[in-house]
Scaffold this motif. Structure first.
Motif, short mmCIF file in Angstrom:
data_model
loop_
_atom_site.label_atom_id
_atom_site.label_comp_id
_atom_site.label_asym_id
_atom_site.label_seq_id
_atom_site.Cartn_x
_atom_site.Cartn_y
_atom_site.Cartn_z
N ILE A 278 52.21 14.69 30.72
CA ILE A 278 51.56 16.35 31.12
C ILE A 278 52.13 17.31 32.05
CG2 ILE A 278 48.96 16.96 31.45
CD1 ILE A 278 48.07 14.80 30.46
N LYS A 279 51.67 18.37 31.61
CA LYS A 279 52.62 19.30 32.53
C LYS A 279 51.17 19.81 33.36
CE LYS A 279 54.94 24.46 32.81
NZ LYS A 279 55.65 25.06 32.41
N ALA A 280 51.10 19.18 34.62
CA ALA A 280 49.75 19.42 35.82
C ALA A 280 49.69 20.25 36.66
CB ALA A 280 49.61 18.72 35.72
N ARG A 281 49.78 21.54 36.82
CA ARG A 281 49.69 22.75 37.96
C ARG A 281 48.80 23.45 38.44
NH1 ARG A 281 51.61 28.21 35.08
NH2 ARG A 281 50.34 28.28 32.94
N ALA A 282 48.98 23.97 40.02
CA ALA A 282 47.84 24.73 39.62
C ALA A 282 48.56 26.21 39.75
CB ALA A 282 47.45 24.43 41.13
N VAL A 283 47.45 27.33 40.16
CA VAL A 283 48.03 28.38 39.37
C VAL A 283 47.09 29.18 40.39
CG1 VAL A 283 47.79 30.73 38.32
CG2 VAL A 283 48.30 28.09 36.78
N VAL A 284 47.38 30.16 40.80
CA VAL A 284 47.62 31.38 42.14
C VAL A 284 47.70 32.46 41.65
CG1 VAL A 284 47.55 32.48 44.74
CG2 VAL A 284 47.78 29.49 43.41
N ARG A 285 46.65 33.18 41.07
CA ARG A 285 46.90 35.27 40.62
C ARG A 285 47.90 35.72 42.13
NH1 ARG A 285 45.43 39.73 43.61
NH2 ARG A 285 45.72 38.33 45.48
N ALA A 286 48.92 36.65 41.22
CA ALA A 286 50.19 37.79 41.95
C ALA A 286 49.54 38.46 42.27
CB ALA A 286 51.27 36.58 41.87
N PRO A 287 49.40 40.07 42.58
CA PRO A 287 50.54 40.91 42.32
C PRO A 287 50.65 41.15 41.02
CG PRO A 287 49.69 40.78 44.22
CD PRO A 287 50.07 39.47 44.17
N ASP A 288 50.48 42.03 39.50
CA ASP A 288 51.50 42.41 38.40
C ASP A 288 51.15 43.26 37.82
OD1 ASP A 288 53.38 41.69 36.75
OD2 ASP A 288 52.22 39.41 35.74
N GLY A 289 51.85 44.36 38.04
CA GLY A 289 51.72 45.84 37.41
C GLY A 289 52.39 45.39 36.30
N ASP A 290 52.65 44.96 35.84
CA ASP A 290 53.57 43.98 34.63
C ASP A 290 52.77 43.67 33.47
OD1 ASP A 290 55.70 45.79 34.57
OD2 ASP A 290 56.88 43.68 35.28
N GLY A 291 51.77 42.91 34.14
CA GLY A 291 50.57 42.33 33.24
C GLY A 291 49.90 42.62 33.27
N LEU A 292 49.08 44.07 34.79
CA LEU A 292 47.75 44.13 34.15
C LEU A 292 48.31 45.86 33.25
CD1 LEU A 292 47.07 45.53 37.52
CD2 LEU A 292 46.05 43.84 36.29
N ARG A 293 49.78 46.15 32.54
CA ARG A 293 50.18 47.21 31.55
C ARG A 293 49.67 46.63 30.47
NH1 ARG A 293 52.59 49.18 35.75
NH2 ARG A 293 54.52 47.13 35.56
N ARG A 294 49.77 45.32 30.39
CA ARG A 294 49.92 44.37 28.64
C ARG A 294 48.57 43.70 28.61
NH1 ARG A 294 53.57 40.69 30.90
NH2 ARG A 294 52.19 39.27 31.13
N LEU A 295 47.80 44.16 29.87
CA LEU A 295 45.68 43.86 29.45
C LEU A 295 45.24 45.00 28.63
CD1 LEU A 295 43.64 42.86 30.03
CD2 LEU A 295 43.32 43.66 32.45
N THR A 296 45.85 46.40 29.90
CA THR A 296 45.53 47.53 29.68
C THR A 296 45.88 47.56 27.62
OG1 THR A 296 46.26 48.94 31.42
CG2 THR A 296 46.20 50.19 29.23
N GLU A 297 46.72 47.76 27.16
CA GLU A 297 46.63 47.39 26.36
C GLU A 297 45.73 46.44 25.18
OE1 GLU A 297 51.43 45.86 25.37
OE2 GLU A 297 51.58 48.13 26.02
N TRP A 298 45.48 45.17 25.93
CA TRP A 298 44.84 44.90 24.96
C TRP A 298 43.32 45.07 24.94
CZ3 TRP A 298 46.02 39.17 27.84
CH2 TRP A 298 47.67 39.09 27.42
#
Length: 340
Positions: A278-298
């Motif tokens: 299993i691919k197990a990982r801990a995830v931490v949010r990082a500042p990401d303007g490109d990600g926010l632009r995808r969010l805006t589109e959605w």
């Protein structure tokens, strides 16, 4: 104007440590936009930082302004900023390393900023950046890779009525996944309206008694549920966790000790997952303007809608934190500083 109102903390503690006071207004650096804050929001990580539960890895120079979500209007910019103009409506989840968004103004690097989704109020927009970026980092690559397969991906999302959960359910459905989630009976109608196919009452039974062979799990509860996630996902699947138990270990072992013990636990949990394929990982949010632009589109395409349970004014930031820590709310809690 050279001052602004901000909610600062001078030491770690409960919600009562906030002081709403006049402070110096930030001056934008060469790559910064200065945002007139119309709204922010409260996230569990904010309360953990405020209480000192993450002081082993997030060290604050007191007094400090918290807040990791913002929606507002650009009122000034640095001389290296090319993507935004004064008057633009923007939103962001900026770095925790600089004074934050519980204030009337905040300076944010342009790389962490995007245009606010049209049609949302500032309070609604401010509810989305941190939870949206967190869910994206947990699931987006897996969901994209699963498109076009013979069967839909089976995705389980813990705490479906929470901030990350309400967003993650909608994102997973947008990509065509079959979604299961946990919540209380009170919130079943909400999570089903967001797209959940299977709803598990977490108080009645452990979710791994219902979920078997999931392709991906977003685990946000912590504790024994991290182990349950490894049992509920298929071999070759993925588990992403966003709650590691750091505050509890910090309380027991101190700042550095808590960070060390959490690191050891995480390493062991990842190894146990890998040994099971299993691919197990801990995830931490990082500042990401490109990600926010995808969010805006959605959002503008109608795939994602915000869920805001309640709004507080900046003067009532302590009450907003107290409500989040009591639990029982749905989606996000907004903090407004102007008409939002």
């Amino acid at each position: 104007m050279t001052t602004m109102k901000a909610a600062r903390i001078y030491d770690y503690g409960g919600p009562e440590v906030f002081r709403v006071e006049d402070v110096a207004r930030p001056v934008p650096g060469p790559h910064d936009v200065l945002i007139e804050v119309h709204a922010s929001s409260v996230n569990p990580v904010d309360t953990k930082i405020r209480a000192g539960g993450q002081r082993g890895i997030v060290r604050l120079k007191m007094p400090w302004i918290l807040g990791l979500d913002v929606s507002g209007v650009v009122v000034a910019k640095g001389d290296k900023v090319t993507a935004y103009e004064v008057g633009d409506e923007v939103y962001s989840s900026p770095t925790h390393r600089r004074p934050g968004c519980y204030a009337e103004y905040v300076a944010v690097d342009q790389a962490a900023v995007a245009k606010k989704p049209a049609g949302l109020t500032h309070a609604e927009a401010a509810s989305l950046p941190l939870v949206g970026l967190t869910a994206m980092r947990c699931l987006e690559d897996t969901l994209r890779a699963g498109q076009g397969q013979e069967r839909p991906l089976r995705v389980h999302i813990q705490a479906g009525a929470g901030g990350v959960g309400t967003f993650a359910i909608q994102m997973a459905k947008m990509f065509g996944a079959e979604v299961s989630t946990t919540c209380s009976p009170r919130n079943e109608a909400l999570v089903r309206s967001l797209g959940a196919d299977t709803v598990i009452d977490y108080r009645a039974q452990p979710f791994d008694e219902v979920v078997h062979g999931a392709d991906a799990i977003l685990e946000s509860v912590g504790g024994e549920d991290c182990e349950r996630a490894l049992r509920a996902v298929r071999k070759g699947g993925e588990v992403a966790i966003i709650t590691t138990g750091l505050p509890e270990r910090t309380k027991r072992y101190g700042g550095l000790g808590g960070a060390l013990m959490t690191g050891l636990w995480m390493a062991g949990w990842v190894v146990r997952g890998r040994l099971r394929g299993i691919k197990a990982r801990a995830v931490v949010r990082a500042p990401d303007g490109d990600g926010l632009r995808r969010l805006t589109e959605w959002v503008e395409a109608g795939h994602i809608k915000p869920v805001v349970e309640q709004s507080f004014g900046l003067d009532d930031i302590a009450a907003a934190h107290a409500l989040l820590e009591r639990g029982g709310f749905r989606g996000k809690i907004a903090v407004t500083t102007r008409a939002a």
